[in-house]
Enzyme design. Sequence first.
Site, PDB file in Angstrom:
ATOM      1  N   LYS A  92      21.574  11.557   2.620  1.00  0.00           N
ATOM      2  CA  LYS A  92      22.640  12.369   2.924  1.00  0.00           C
ATOM      3  C   LYS A  92      23.585  11.475   3.930  1.00  0.00           C
ATOM      4  CE  LYS A  92      22.249  17.737   4.780  1.00  0.00           C
ATOM      5  NZ  LYS A  92      22.051  17.790   5.307  1.00  0.00           N
ATOM      6  N   HIS A 104      26.294  13.367   4.751  1.00  0.00           N
ATOM      7  CA  HIS A 104      26.995  13.822   5.909  1.00  0.00           C
ATOM      8  C   HIS A 104      26.054  15.063   6.284  1.00  0.00           C
ATOM      9  CE1 HIS A 104      25.563  16.665   2.611  1.00  0.00           C
ATOM     10  NE2 HIS A 104      25.556  17.616   3.403  1.00  0.00           N
TER      11      HIS A 104
END
Length: 224
Positions: free
Chosen positions: A103, A105
Amino acid sequence: MTYKEEFITFMVQSGVLTFGDFTTKSGRKTPYFINTGNYKTGAQMARLGDYYAACIQESLPEGITCLFGPAYKGIPLVVGAASSLARNYHRDLLYCFNRKEAKDHGEGGSLVGYQPKAGDQVVIVEDVVTAGTAVRESIALFRQVADVTIKALVVSVDRMERGSRDCSTLDELREDYGIQICPIVTVQDLITFLHNREIDGKVWLDDARRAQMEAYLAQYGARA
């Protein structure tokens, strides 16, 4: 009935352990097949977690920091095992699992749940290991995260088949990484328990089917 025998019965009743004529991903013709994707109810997952927890409690009664489930099949397994260990054995272990893609963000990272730290003792929770690819990828992932020790690998069934060497894939992982291998049951346990035994009014492993399974192991079974 032991938890191992209960687990074999449970696999048959859940349609996870089946007998017939199948072809494995490696091209081997096999007389039995284990499809953990056939677990599909909450009750089944609760019981499955109990069997994993029983195996962990028996084989690894102490010295574990964290349980890890490789995506995707390992995710419900590690959650179920951790929940059962807390519920049935009062062992509230940390757990985590990986994202297939890191991921970029929010909090970011490749792991969900506990974030392992240097010195942690990690146990990988998997279903049925064939080539060991997911396990090797998991070990490589942890090398990028923290200086942990991969203590053990817990699987549902040891098929006792040769991998790329004369030994089984699980033994390859033991030799290559020095980790303990903890199957809930082995294929030999399946043969011994199910031979000519009725489950729900049906004999699933008669003499002919047992002979096929033993011939398969004679051809593909680990030699070391």
